[in-house]
Motif scaffolding. Structure first.
Motif, PDB file in Angstrom:
ATOM      1  N   LEU A  39      28.948  57.753  40.672  1.00 29.16           N
ATOM      2  CA  LEU A  39      30.125  56.588  40.639  1.00 29.16           C
ATOM      3  C   LEU A  39      29.078  56.027  39.416  1.00 29.16           C
ATOM      4  CD1 LEU A  39      31.165  54.834  44.141  1.00 29.16           C
ATOM      5  CD2 LEU A  39      32.598  56.300  42.491  1.00 29.16           C
ATOM      6  N   SER A  40      29.478  56.580  38.705  1.00 27.91           N
ATOM      7  CA  SER A  40      28.584  56.058  36.930  1.00 27.91           C
ATOM      8  C   SER A  40      29.321  54.739  36.162  1.00 27.91           C
ATOM      9  CB  SER A  40      28.460  57.308  36.470  1.00 27.91           C
ATOM     10  OG  SER A  40      29.906  57.454  35.767  1.00 27.91           O
ATOM     11  N   ASP A  41      30.425  54.720  36.484  1.00 29.05           N
ATOM     12  CA  ASP A  41      31.121  53.480  36.238  1.00 29.05           C
ATOM     13  C   ASP A  41      31.843  52.914  36.404  1.00 29.05           C
ATOM     14  OD1 ASP A  41      32.824  51.971  34.690  1.00 29.05           O
ATOM     15  OD2 ASP A  41      34.546  53.820  33.374  1.00 29.05           O
ATOM     16  N   ILE A  42      30.811  51.432  36.404  1.00 28.21           N
ATOM     17  CA  ILE A  42      32.032  50.219  37.304  1.00 28.21           C
ATOM     18  C   ILE A  42      32.225  49.724  37.251  1.00 28.21           C
ATOM     19  CG2 ILE A  42      31.465  49.182  39.542  1.00 28.21           C
ATOM     20  CD1 ILE A  42      29.520  50.804  41.058  1.00 28.21           C
ATOM     21  N   GLU A  43      33.812  48.770  37.149  1.00 25.42           N
ATOM     22  CA  GLU A  43      34.201  48.064  36.110  1.00 25.42           C
ATOM     23  C   GLU A  43      34.969  46.860  36.692  1.00 25.42           C
ATOM     24  OE1 GLU A  43      38.365  47.772  33.685  1.00 25.42           O
ATOM     25  OE2 GLU A  43      37.480  49.337  34.402  1.00 25.42           O
ATOM     26  N   LYS A  44      34.768  45.568  37.230  1.00 29.17           N
ATOM     27  CA  LYS A  44      34.968  44.158  37.518  1.00 29.17           C
ATOM     28  C   LYS A  44      36.947  44.405  36.771  1.00 29.17           C
ATOM     29  CE  LYS A  44      31.910  41.824  39.375  1.00 29.17           C
ATOM     30  NZ  LYS A  44      30.946  42.312  40.185  1.00 29.17           N
ATOM     31  N   ALA A  45      37.728  43.786  38.345  1.00 31.37           N
ATOM     32  CA  ALA A  45      38.467  43.717  37.900  1.00 31.37           C
ATOM     33  C   ALA A  45      39.405  42.247  38.368  1.00 31.37           C
ATOM     34  CB  ALA A  45      39.753  44.803  38.831  1.00 31.37           C
ATOM     35  N   TYR A  46      40.213  41.880  37.094  1.00 35.25           N
ATOM     36  CA  TYR A  46      40.682  40.209  37.282  1.00 35.25           C
ATOM     37  C   TYR A  46      42.320  40.079  37.539  1.00 35.25           C
ATOM     38  CZ  TYR A  46      35.709  39.989  36.122  1.00 35.25           C
ATOM     39  OH  TYR A  46      34.165  39.662  36.169  1.00 35.25           O
ATOM     40  N   PRO A  65      45.023  30.955  30.509  1.00 35.45           N
ATOM     41  CA  PRO A  65      44.591  31.903  31.656  1.00 35.45           C
ATOM     42  C   PRO A  65      43.609  31.782  31.390  1.00 35.45           C
ATOM     43  CG  PRO A  65      45.729  32.304  29.168  1.00 35.45           C
ATOM     44  CD  PRO A  65      45.434  31.623  29.142  1.00 35.45           C
ATOM     45  N   GLY A  66      42.985  31.830  33.125  1.00 38.26           N
ATOM     46  CA  GLY A  66      41.725  32.123  33.470  1.00 38.26           C
ATOM     47  C   GLY A  66      41.786  33.431  34.306  1.00 38.26           C
ATOM     48  N   LYS A  67      40.767  33.512  34.853  1.00 38.92           N
ATOM     49  CA  LYS A  67      40.990  34.261  35.871  1.00 38.92           C
ATOM     50  C   LYS A  67      40.076  34.705  37.160  1.00 38.92           C
ATOM     51  CE  LYS A  67      36.416  36.672  32.823  1.00 38.92           C
ATOM     52  NZ  LYS A  67      36.225  37.380  32.420  1.00 38.92           N
ATOM     53  N   ARG A  68      40.723  35.495  38.185  1.00 38.95           N
ATOM     54  CA  ARG A  68      40.273  36.013  39.375  1.00 38.95           C
ATOM     55  C   ARG A  68      39.605  36.847  40.227  1.00 38.95           C
ATOM     56  NH1 ARG A  68      44.461  34.797  43.769  1.00 38.95           N
ATOM     57  NH2 ARG A  68      44.766  36.920  43.920  1.00 38.95           N
ATOM     58  N   GLU A  69      38.148  37.073  40.206  1.00 41.68           N
ATOM     59  CA  GLU A  69      37.888  38.470  40.906  1.00 41.68           C
ATOM     60  C   GLU A  69      38.799  38.877  41.878  1.00 41.68           C
ATOM     61  OE1 GLU A  69      33.783  39.072  41.151  1.00 41.68           O
ATOM     62  OE2 GLU A  69      34.357  41.156  41.902  1.00 41.68           O
ATOM     63  N   LEU A  70      39.117  40.502  41.514  1.00 44.67           N
ATOM     64  CA  LEU A  70      39.681  40.455  42.726  1.00 44.67           C
ATOM     65  C   LEU A  70      39.058  42.124  43.588  1.00 44.67           C
ATOM     66  CD1 LEU A  70      43.240  41.688  40.710  1.00 44.67           C
ATOM     67  CD2 LEU A  70      42.832  40.778  42.521  1.00 44.67           C
TER      68      LEU A  70
END
Lengths: 287, 293
Positions: A49-56, A113-118
């Motif tokens: 898993l070379s690429d891990i990206e947070k999603a919001y 617009p703000g964000k919440r981590e999914l």
């Protein structure tokens, strides 16, 4: 082609089926784990898993200085995520579905617009195949928004070949979201009363989508014949039967891909691959 | 009064078979199936519905074709890709509609209706092991969390009215909305797991969720003998996290044979299998005594 491996009941063998199919897939394919609450496919395919990206997800942020307590945001919100109490604007980001309604109706520009981590979207390769999985943040209640993020990549991923989806169990919104884009659905079940009951629920739930569907009966000699009879009566093709054996259960428990570990199963899953492909291609040809 | 929820993270770990046995062993309790999406406990307990009620929750947007002017603004507004146009006709896919009311509120022609949704049905039933509160959510529906909350409230209320001291709940797989709702106010989460990479992985995530809710965690390893080394690893993990181990249950096809006869394991088998579950249940009851209300 997009193929989804689903089931009503959990633990019937979705991940076993997906990982085994991955091992016998003879065309380029992207393996996608959409069971974002409890993704398991990576435990068997062991991708890097070379690429891990947070999603919001977008949630509102309040600027109290601009708020006039008009209450329009509270009135449009269907999810009790925003309210005005004693003249103070209160946002509950965990409740927000990210519809953007409050931002659209606020006349004062008091919301931004703000964000919440999914959770995370993890990418890599496994046995030369592209691999993508969603991993919901523990404590996050909503899995469909994270799944939606990954599903948006399907047109791009599909250019590189087939897509094989490991879906979450059940028949409610996450399960439907996982199979919506598929050209063909594989329903994994086991011939027990629980397996049969949830298989019927899943079949009823997915039938309105009008996609080709076939059954995989796992631990086929364990229970009774109710699933087979139901498939026959409703013209659901049985694309594979996987026998019950302690050897398979033990191989799975060691994190092995059973179509690699147990020789006769290689053919079983190659046949399943052929049946899925024929059903999906027939559907596309008829469309 | 105490409330226990049996969960697993991973589906198919054996939650319902084990809950069924505990339902027989529990005295003075109300039973509750919180897996409203794909409930199975009723298959073992053969409930007779005493009351049946509709579950209405949320709304869905529907375009009135006679009023729609075809401006297409709703398509732009919808964040859920639920609205599409075919030959100038705009329609909303109910499976994609989130019920957020944005299109309803902002449609310049006021052409979008917003009826409430009948999402499922719920029941209070009699079983041979006492009263059971359960439900069936309709396929593809949201709001499973709200239905879970409703069932829990009903079960607690009935336990109080009848002077019972326990609510025993069968939970849903996963860690999402229905599981989070099942956690609220629960005294003890019994996590059923299995000695596989998926079992351990999913146990870690669901137990972390329990910790977030400050819910005490007990763990039961099902089919432990499929992989004794992995069972040791799971139990070691549990000890390191302070989770209480309430037993190991062997891999035995009697579990399926009992299910085929619509019996719980402790009815079907009175030998060592039943004893294992009786001991686990006794451990759970002792553990409950240590939890202060």
């Amino acid at each position: 082609m997009i193929y989804a491996v689903a089931s009503g009941k959990g633990g019937t063998g979705k991940t076993t089926t997906c990982s085994s199919l991955a091992a016998v897939w003879d065309r380029p394919v992207t393996l996608v784990d959409l069971d974002v609450e409890e993704p398991n496919l990576h435990l068997f395919l062991k991708p890097d898993l070379s690429d891990i990206e947070k999603a919001y997800i977008e949630v509102p942020e309040a600027d109290e200085d601009k708020c006039t307590s008009c209450g329009l945001c509270r009135d449009i919100c269907q999810f009790k995520a925003i309210t005005v109490m004693a003249g103070t604007l209160l946002v509950f980001p965990e409740m927000c579905h990210g519809c953007g309604g409050c931002l659209a109706v606020c006349p004062e520009g008091a919301l931004s617009p703000g964000k919440r981590e999914l959770g995370e979207i993890c990418r890599g390769t496994a046995d030369g195949h592209a691999f993508v999985m969603g991993r919901l943040r523990v404590g996050e209640a909503m899995s469909p928004p994270l799944m939606r993020r990954i599903r948006k990549e399907f047109p791009e991923l599909g250019k590189g070949g087939d897509i094989l989806i490991d879906a979450p169990p059940g028949v409610s919104c996450p399960a439907i979201a996982a199979v919506t884009d598929a050209d063909c659905i594989v329903l994994v079940t086991e011939p027990t009363p629980f397996g049969f009951h949830d298989f019927k629920l899943a079949w009823e739930a997915f039938k309105p989508l009008n996609k080709p569907m076939g059954a995989v009966i796992n631990r086929a000699d364990l229970g009774d014949t109710a699933v087979l009879e139901f498939c026959k009566a409703n013209r659901i093709p049985v694309w594979a039967e996987i026998p019950y054996s302690r050897e398979i259960a033990e191989a799975y428990s060691r994190g092995e891909v059973v179509s690699k570990a147990i020789a006769p199963l290689k053919e079983t899953f190659a046949d399943l691959r052929g049946n899925m492909r024929a059903a999906a291609e027939k559907e596309v040809a008829n469309a | 009064m105490h409330e226990i929820v049996i969960i697993s993270g991973k589906g198919g770990a054996g939650k319902t078979s084990i809950t069924g046995a505990f339902a027989q062993l529990a005295e003075n309790g109300i039973l509750c199936d919180l897996d409203v999406d794909a409930p199975d406990l009723h298959l073992l307990l053969d409930p007779e519905h005493r009351t049946e009620e509709e579950f209405w929750s949320g709304n869905e947007a529907v375009i009135d074709q006679d009023v729609c002017t075809g401006c297409g603004q709703c398509v732009e507004l919808c964040r859920f890709d639920a609205i599409s146009e075919t030959d100038g006709r705009f329609t909303i896919n109910p499976l994609q509609c989130e019920g957020c009311k944005v299109c309803v509120t902002l449609c310049p022609a006021e052409a979008i209706e917003f009826p409430q949704k009948h999402c499922g049905d719920w029941y209070v039933s009699s079983t041979r092991f006492g009263v059971m509160v359960h439900a069936q959510l309709y396929p593809g529906e949201e709001n499973s969390g709200r239905l879970v909350t409703l069932l829990k409230q009903k079960a607690r209320q009935m336990a109080e009215e009848q002077g019972l001291d326990l609510v025993l709940c069968d939970g849903a797989p996963g860690i999402g909305c229905p599981v989070i709702s099942s956690m609220a106010g629960t005294d003890l989460a019994v996590v059923v797991t299995e000695p596989t990479p998926s079992g351990l992985h999913d146990l870690k995530r669901v137990a972390e969720l329990c910790e977030n809710f400050r819910t005490k965690v007990a763990v039961l390893v099902n089919k432990w003998d499929i992989n004794p080394a992995m069972t040791e690893e799971i139990e070691e993990y549990c000890r390191s996290r302070g989770y209480v181990l309430v037993g190991r249950f062997p891999h035995d096809r009697a579990v399926v044979d009992a299910m085929l006869e619509r019996k719980v394991i402790t009815e079907y088998d009175s030998g060592p299998l039943a004893e294992t579950l009786e001991e686990a249940w006794s451990d759970i009851l002792n553990l409950l005594k240590t939890i202060q209300k």
